[in-house]
Design a protein around this motif. Structure first.
Motif, PDB file in Angstrom:
ATOM      1  N   THR A 193      -5.390  13.771   0.715  1.00  0.00           N
ATOM      2  CA  THR A 193      -5.462  13.419   2.142  1.00  0.00           C
ATOM      3  C   THR A 193      -6.084  12.043   2.355  1.00  0.00           C
ATOM      4  N   LYS A 194      -6.452  11.373   1.264  1.00  0.00           N
ATOM      5  CA  LYS A 194      -7.137  10.082   1.358  1.00  0.00           C
ATOM      6  C   LYS A 194      -6.366   9.000   0.605  1.00  0.00           C
ATOM      7  N   THR A 195      -6.419   7.798   1.142  1.00  0.00           N
ATOM      8  CA  THR A 195      -5.844   6.659   0.431  1.00  0.00           C
ATOM      9  C   THR A 195      -6.803   6.230  -0.671  1.00  0.00           C
ATOM     10  N   LYS A 196      -6.311   5.389  -1.532  1.00  0.00           N
ATOM     11  CA  LYS A 196      -7.160   4.828  -2.583  1.00  0.00           C
ATOM     12  C   LYS A 196      -8.363   4.130  -1.958  1.00  0.00           C
ATOM     13  N   GLU A 197      -8.126   3.320  -0.939  1.00  0.00           N
ATOM     14  CA  GLU A 197      -9.230   2.572  -0.308  1.00  0.00           C
ATOM     15  C   GLU A 197     -10.242   3.500   0.348  1.00  0.00           C
ATOM     16  N   GLU A 198      -9.764   4.578   0.951  1.00  0.00           N
ATOM     17  CA  GLU A 198     -10.697   5.547   1.549  1.00  0.00           C
ATOM     18  C   GLU A 198     -11.555   6.204   0.471  1.00  0.00           C
ATOM     19  N   LEU A 199     -10.927   6.553  -0.657  1.00  0.00           N
ATOM     20  CA  LEU A 199     -11.695   7.151  -1.757  1.00  0.00           C
ATOM     21  C   LEU A 199     -12.718   6.174  -2.313  1.00  0.00           C
ATOM     22  N   ILE A 200     -12.321   4.916  -2.453  1.00  0.00           N
ATOM     23  CA  ILE A 200     -13.264   3.914  -2.957  1.00  0.00           C
ATOM     24  C   ILE A 200     -14.453   3.788  -2.000  1.00  0.00           C
ATOM     25  N   GLU A 201     -14.155   3.693  -0.719  1.00  0.00           N
ATOM     26  CA  GLU A 201     -15.219   3.548   0.281  1.00  0.00           C
ATOM     27  C   GLU A 201     -16.168   4.753   0.260  1.00  0.00           C
ATOM     28  N   MET A 202     -15.609   5.955   0.224  1.00  0.00           N
ATOM     29  CA  MET A 202     -16.434   7.161   0.213  1.00  0.00           C
ATOM     30  C   MET A 202     -17.215   7.297  -1.098  1.00  0.00           C
ATOM     31  N   THR A 203     -16.595   6.910  -2.202  1.00  0.00           N
ATOM     32  CA  THR A 203     -17.267   6.949  -3.502  1.00  0.00           C
ATOM     33  C   THR A 203     -18.503   6.065  -3.479  1.00  0.00           C
ATOM     34  N   ILE A 204     -18.332   4.844  -2.994  1.00  0.00           N
ATOM     35  CA  ILE A 204     -19.450   3.905  -2.928  1.00  0.00           C
ATOM     36  C   ILE A 204     -20.515   4.430  -1.972  1.00  0.00           C
ATOM     37  N   GLN A 205     -20.089   4.953  -0.836  1.00  0.00           N
ATOM     38  CA  GLN A 205     -21.028   5.456   0.161  1.00  0.00           C
ATOM     39  C   GLN A 205     -21.891   6.589  -0.398  1.00  0.00           C
ATOM     40  N   TYR A 206     -21.263   7.617  -0.953  1.00  0.00           N
ATOM     41  CA  TYR A 206     -22.035   8.767  -1.438  1.00  0.00           C
ATOM     42  C   TYR A 206     -22.873   8.423  -2.662  1.00  0.00           C
ATOM     43  N   ARG A 207     -22.311   7.641  -3.565  1.00  0.00           N
ATOM     44  CA  ARG A 207     -23.094   7.289  -4.757  1.00  0.00           C
ATOM     45  C   ARG A 207     -24.306   6.454  -4.347  1.00  0.00           C
ATOM     46  N   ASN A 208     -24.127   5.526  -3.415  1.00  0.00           N
ATOM     47  CA  ASN A 208     -25.264   4.729  -2.950  1.00  0.00           C
ATOM     48  C   ASN A 208     -26.296   5.572  -2.220  1.00  0.00           C
ATOM     49  N   MET A 209     -25.860   6.558  -1.453  1.00  0.00           N
ATOM     50  CA  MET A 209     -26.822   7.429  -0.769  1.00  0.00           C
ATOM     51  C   MET A 209     -27.655   8.196  -1.799  1.00  0.00           C
ATOM     52  N   ILE A 210     -27.019   8.661  -2.855  1.00  0.00           N
ATOM     53  CA  ILE A 210     -27.753   9.355  -3.914  1.00  0.00           C
ATOM     54  C   ILE A 210     -28.726   8.393  -4.589  1.00  0.00           C
ATOM     55  N   LEU A 211     -28.229   7.219  -4.956  1.00  0.00           N
ATOM     56  CA  LEU A 211     -29.075   6.237  -5.638  1.00  0.00           C
ATOM     57  C   LEU A 211     -30.289   5.860  -4.792  1.00  0.00           C
ATOM     58  N   GLN A 212     -30.076   5.558  -3.531  1.00  0.00           N
ATOM     59  CA  GLN A 212     -31.177   5.170  -2.653  1.00  0.00           C
ATOM     60  C   GLN A 212     -32.170   6.314  -2.463  1.00  0.00           C
ATOM     61  N   SER A 213     -31.651   7.523  -2.329  1.00  0.00           N
ATOM     62  CA  SER A 213     -32.534   8.679  -2.156  1.00  0.00           C
ATOM     63  C   SER A 213     -33.395   8.897  -3.388  1.00  0.00           C
ATOM     64  N   ILE A 214     -32.782   8.888  -4.562  1.00  0.00           N
ATOM     65  CA  ILE A 214     -33.550   9.114  -5.792  1.00  0.00           C
ATOM     66  C   ILE A 214     -34.522   7.974  -6.028  1.00  0.00           C
ATOM     67  N   GLU A 215     -34.100   6.755  -5.738  1.00  0.00           N
ATOM     68  CA  GLU A 215     -34.995   5.597  -5.894  1.00  0.00           C
ATOM     69  C   GLU A 215     -36.267   5.787  -5.076  1.00  0.00           C
ATOM     70  N   SER A 216     -36.141   6.384  -3.912  1.00  0.00           N
ATOM     71  CA  SER A 216     -37.305   6.528  -3.031  1.00  0.00           C
ATOM     72  C   SER A 216     -38.167   7.758  -3.342  1.00  0.00           C
ATOM     73  N   LEU A 217     -37.704   8.628  -4.230  1.00  0.00           N
ATOM     74  CA  LEU A 217     -38.469   9.832  -4.564  1.00  0.00           C
ATOM     75  C   LEU A 217     -39.722   9.504  -5.365  1.00  0.00           C
ATOM     76  N   GLU A 218     -40.763  10.250  -5.092  1.00  0.00           N
ATOM     77  CA  GLU A 218     -41.966  10.146  -5.915  1.00  0.00           C
ATOM     78  C   GLU A 218     -41.636  10.698  -7.298  1.00  0.00           C
ATOM     79  N   ASP A 219     -42.313  10.169  -8.306  1.00  0.00           N
ATOM     80  CA  ASP A 219     -42.009  10.552  -9.686  1.00  0.00           C
ATOM     81  C   ASP A 219     -42.114  12.055  -9.931  1.00  0.00           C
ATOM     82  N   ASP A 220     -43.069  12.720  -9.282  1.00  0.00           N
ATOM     83  CA  ASP A 220     -43.225  14.154  -9.542  1.00  0.00           C
ATOM     84  C   ASP A 220     -42.014  14.958  -9.072  1.00  0.00           C
ATOM     85  N   LYS A 221     -41.256  14.452  -8.119  1.00  0.00           N
ATOM     86  CA  LYS A 221     -40.067  15.163  -7.651  1.00  0.00           C
ATOM     87  C   LYS A 221     -38.888  15.011  -8.612  1.00  0.00           C
TER      88      LYS A 221
END
Length: 151
Positions: free
Chosen positions: A85-113
């Motif tokens: 249901t998605k074009t290549k460009e839509e998949l690329i955009e969503m891939t970057i969006q979700y991966r970056n959200m994960i990266l930013q979230s984990i980056e901000s986590l305290e080490d004990d988490k």
């Protein structure tokens, strides 16, 4: 470089790889009766979306995780159907969006988490990163091999 930084750097490589293969024909299957590049990217995207929503974001916000026992085969079939249901460009955009959200979230986590056991010991952020880096690299190797054969 500490373990968190190293793992985040490796986890980010998927974004670079997807951007690098943008010009490829994503409809080519990696082998007969196997997924296409489009299917693989959709598959990884939906795993990223699932883990962001069910684990990473809840950890970041001190909320309970909503991870459930998943039928992997059905999840993967649904991911392929979603991708249709998605074009290549839509998949690329969503891939970057979700991966970056994960990266930013984990980056901000305290080490004990990062090493804390969640969901009755079923999940740690560090083990998640390690497992999905391996998973990403598995699919990168498949696509790289496809590129070599297509030359």
């Amino acid at each position: 470089m500490n373990e968190k930084s190293q793992l985040l750097r490796e986890f980010k490589e998927w974004i670079c790889f997807v951007s690098k293969i943008r010009e490829m024909d994503w409809q080519i299957k990696i082998a007969e009766d196997k997924w296409s590049v489009h299917d693989i990217v959709s598959h990884i995207l939906l795993w990223d979306k699932y883990f962001y929503e069910a684990a990473i974001n809840p950890i970041l916000n001190n909320m309970p995780l909503t991870l459930t026992q998943i039928d992997f085969d059905q999840f993967n079939k649904d991911a392929v159907e979603f991708g249709k249901t998605k074009t290549k460009e839509e998949l690329i955009e969503m891939t970057i969006q979700y991966r970056n959200m994960i990266l930013q979230s984990i980056e901000s986590l305290e080490d004990d988490k990062l090493t804390k056991e969640y969901a009755d010991g079923e999940f740690t952020v560090i083990s998640y990163l390690k497992d999905f880096i391996w998973h990403d690299q598995h699919h990168v190797r498949q696509i790289e091999e496809l590129k070599r054969r297509a030359k």
